[in-house]
Design an enzyme around this catalytic site. Sequence first.
Site, PDB file in Angstrom:
ATOM      1  N   CYS A  56       0.805  -1.237   0.000  1.00 49.58           N
ATOM      2  CA  CYS A  56       0.000   0.000   0.000  1.00 49.58           C
ATOM      3  C   CYS A  56       0.832   1.278   0.000  1.00 49.58           C
ATOM      4  O   CYS A  56       0.821   2.013  -0.981  1.00 49.58           O
ATOM      5  CB  CYS A  56      -0.923   0.006   1.211  1.00 49.58           C
TER       6      CYS A  56
HETATM    7  N1  LIG Z   1      -2.681  -5.893   1.892  1.00 48.81           N
HETATM    8  C1  LIG Z   1      -3.132  -4.779   2.448  1.00 48.81           C
HETATM    9  O1  LIG Z   1      -2.772  -4.471   3.583  1.00 48.81           O
HETATM   10  C2  LIG Z   1      -4.131  -3.885   1.718  1.00 48.81           C
HETATM   11  C3  LIG Z   1      -4.798  -2.909   2.462  1.00 48.81           C
HETATM   12  C4  LIG Z   1      -5.711  -2.093   1.833  1.00 48.81           C
HETATM   13  C5  LIG Z   1      -5.922  -2.226   0.465  1.00 48.81           C
HETATM   14  N2  LIG Z   1      -5.245  -3.157  -0.257  1.00 48.81           N
HETATM   15  C6  LIG Z   1      -5.542  -3.241  -1.688  1.00 48.81           C
HETATM   16  O2  LIG Z   1      -6.364  -4.374  -1.928  1.00 48.81           O
HETATM   17  C7  LIG Z   1      -6.040  -4.965  -3.179  1.00 48.81           C
HETATM   18  C8  LIG Z   1      -5.652  -6.409  -2.971  1.00 48.81           C
HETATM   19  O3  LIG Z   1      -4.514  -6.457  -2.148  1.00 48.81           O
HETATM   20  P1  LIG Z   1      -4.051  -7.754  -1.380  1.00 48.81           P
HETATM   21  O4  LIG Z   1      -3.019  -7.308  -0.403  1.00 48.81           O
HETATM   22  O5  LIG Z   1      -5.228  -8.529  -0.901  1.00 48.81           O
HETATM   23  O6  LIG Z   1      -3.337  -8.550  -2.569  1.00 48.81           O
HETATM   24  P2  LIG Z   1      -2.911 -10.082  -2.559  1.00 48.81           P
HETATM   25  O7  LIG Z   1      -1.844 -10.223  -3.568  1.00 48.81           O
HETATM   26  O8  LIG Z   1      -2.685 -10.571  -1.175  1.00 48.81           O
HETATM   27  O9  LIG Z   1      -4.227 -10.815  -3.085  1.00 48.81           O
HETATM   28  C9  LIG Z   1      -4.737 -10.639  -4.348  1.00 48.81           C
HETATM   29  C10 LIG Z   1      -5.184 -11.978  -4.874  1.00 48.81           C
HETATM   30  O10 LIG Z   1      -5.761 -11.783  -6.152  1.00 48.81           O
HETATM   31  C11 LIG Z   1      -5.454 -12.921  -6.942  1.00 48.81           C
HETATM   32  N3  LIG Z   1      -5.620 -12.573  -8.351  1.00 48.81           N
HETATM   33  C12 LIG Z   1      -4.785 -11.899  -9.172  1.00 48.81           C
HETATM   34  N4  LIG Z   1      -5.345 -11.756 -10.373  1.00 48.81           N
HETATM   35  C13 LIG Z   1      -6.552 -12.340 -10.337  1.00 48.81           C
HETATM   36  C14 LIG Z   1      -7.586 -12.505 -11.265  1.00 48.81           C
HETATM   37  N5  LIG Z   1      -7.514 -12.007 -12.490  1.00 48.81           N
HETATM   38  N6  LIG Z   1      -8.688 -13.167 -10.879  1.00 48.81           N
HETATM   39  C15 LIG Z   1      -8.791 -13.664  -9.621  1.00 48.81           C
HETATM   40  N7  LIG Z   1      -7.845 -13.526  -8.693  1.00 48.81           N
HETATM   41  C16 LIG Z   1      -6.736 -12.873  -9.041  1.00 48.81           C
HETATM   42  C17 LIG Z   1      -4.043 -13.271  -6.536  1.00 48.81           C
HETATM   43  O11 LIG Z   1      -3.743 -14.623  -6.829  1.00 48.81           O
HETATM   44  C18 LIG Z   1      -4.072 -12.987  -5.038  1.00 48.81           C
HETATM   45  O12 LIG Z   1      -4.391 -14.133  -4.278  1.00 48.81           O
HETATM   46  C19 LIG Z   1      -4.917  -4.108  -3.764  1.00 48.81           C
HETATM   47  O13 LIG Z   1      -5.475  -3.140  -4.593  1.00 48.81           O
HETATM   48  C20 LIG Z   1      -4.327  -3.448  -2.554  1.00 48.81           C
HETATM   49  O14 LIG Z   1      -3.716  -2.213  -2.869  1.00 48.81           O
HETATM   50  C21 LIG Z   1      -4.364  -4.014   0.354  1.00 48.81           C
END
Ligand SMILES: NC(=O)c1ccc[n+]([C@@H]2O[C@H](COP(=O)([O-])OP(=O)(O)OC[C@H]3O[C@@H](n4cnc5c(N)ncnc54)[C@H](O)[C@@H]3O)[C@@H](O)[C@H]2O)c1
Length: 441
Positions: A277
Amino acid sequence: MAPNAHLTALTRRIVDRSAQLGIVGLGYVGLPLAVEFAQAGFRVVGIDVDERKVKSVNAGTSHIEDVATSTLRPLVEKKLIRAQADYKGCDKLDAILIAVPTPLRKTKDPDISYIVASLAAIAPQVRAGQLIILESTTYPGTTEEVVLPELTASGLRVGRDVFVAFSPERVDPGNPVYQTKNTPKVVGGVTPSCTKAAALLYGQAIDHVHPVSSTQAAEMIKLLENTFRAVNIGLVNEIALMCEKLCLDVWEVIDGAATKPFGFMRFYPGPGIGGHCIPLDPHYLAWKLKTLNYSARFIELASEINGHMPEVVVRRASAILNQAKKSVKGSKIFVLGVAYKKDTGDVRESPALDVIRLLQEEGAIVSFNDPYSNAFRGEDGRVEKGIALTSKSLAAADLVVIVTDHSVYDYASIVKSAKRVLDTRNATRAVTSGRSKIEKL
Ligand SMILES: NC(=O)c1ccc[n+]([C@@H]2O[C@H](COP(=O)([O-])OP(=O)(O)OC[C@H]3O[C@@H](n4cnc5c(N)ncnc54)[C@H](O)[C@@H]3O)[C@@H](O)[C@H]2O)c1
């Protein structure tokens, strides 16, 4: 059909829990969200292209630290959560929440290809009466400019047939107090009906929902939150550099300033910023503003200062070794902690990886330990494996560098066994003996 008949039907299905939910992306954001909705009584289908995650969720095993397997397993056993690696059956779902990664390209431009890929799979199956919510952090305008056209290409009318919203995730991995359920949720729909439907859905599982006037406002709120952090961390990192010049202890200065009961908020200096993030999200905003011929100066400056911190760590390490008549080249340096944040195993964008790489480039023999993440893949694709933290491995190092202040580390024993310690997090603040061996950032 009456103008808002789809909304009425969706509302009924949400309230009586017959609504079926789909969560796309079972990562740090998606899995906790799936658990929250399942605990509220909804049947949730998790869609993730990563077969390993799908298998592990279907086996009831959590791959996310903030979700206990003991919490997930009963929900899987009760068939409230199941996972699949394809998008089959999206037309059967009442609401689909998209939480896929939004990284940056090498050029620091937004990479929304994961959003686009998931939309390409969902759009052909979209039907009247569905609610689609984007959760991935992105630049203001994405929901209306990128998501909406895909979902309405077939002629479905937004706010009448199909409901589209943006709701940013605020998950703070490892936070013992605030998790998905008790962290207020901001929601902005394309139309008031969209906001209403999305707010109603979140309200079933999350304690407090805060509706806003548009998807763009919701997108911007998330970027303000993370830019606020990036800029303040950048400020305090620069204060640390100033304190070094002035021969002052930045930690003492911060503690002193924090006695002011109003108008000051603690941020800490460190080896740099990491995770999915803070280092990335502000660039989404800067990029958007660039298209409007506006330069996001605070963002650029904070990024420059924060991005420079691993080099500061290496410079300090070099100075400590120099005092001991040693060069970085050939010295054994033991890095403690490679996760970007304490008590997590997340190494994405972790400054520790930069510190290790820079030290290796200078010729140091670097080893590391991390109780949560004892292996990682370097930029060159090689897997680096950690070593055990023992009094012997500590004593063997010319310098121990504390990069991540994991709570499980016994800092008194670390200092006792180590020859010299560079503490980039003030993790040794409570250690009383051997203080002459410690240098702080
Ligand atoms: N991790 C954090 O602390 C956090 C906090 C707030 C917001 N976010 C936001 O949330 C979003 C997700 O982040 P995250 O940390 O959960 O990411 P992550 O990488 O942990 O999880 C994302 C998942 O999406 C899957 N994926 C990728 N492409 C795909 C597709 N086409 N179809 C289905 N699944 C697919 C991946 O395999 C993965 O498991 C991002 O935009 C991030 O900026 C993350």
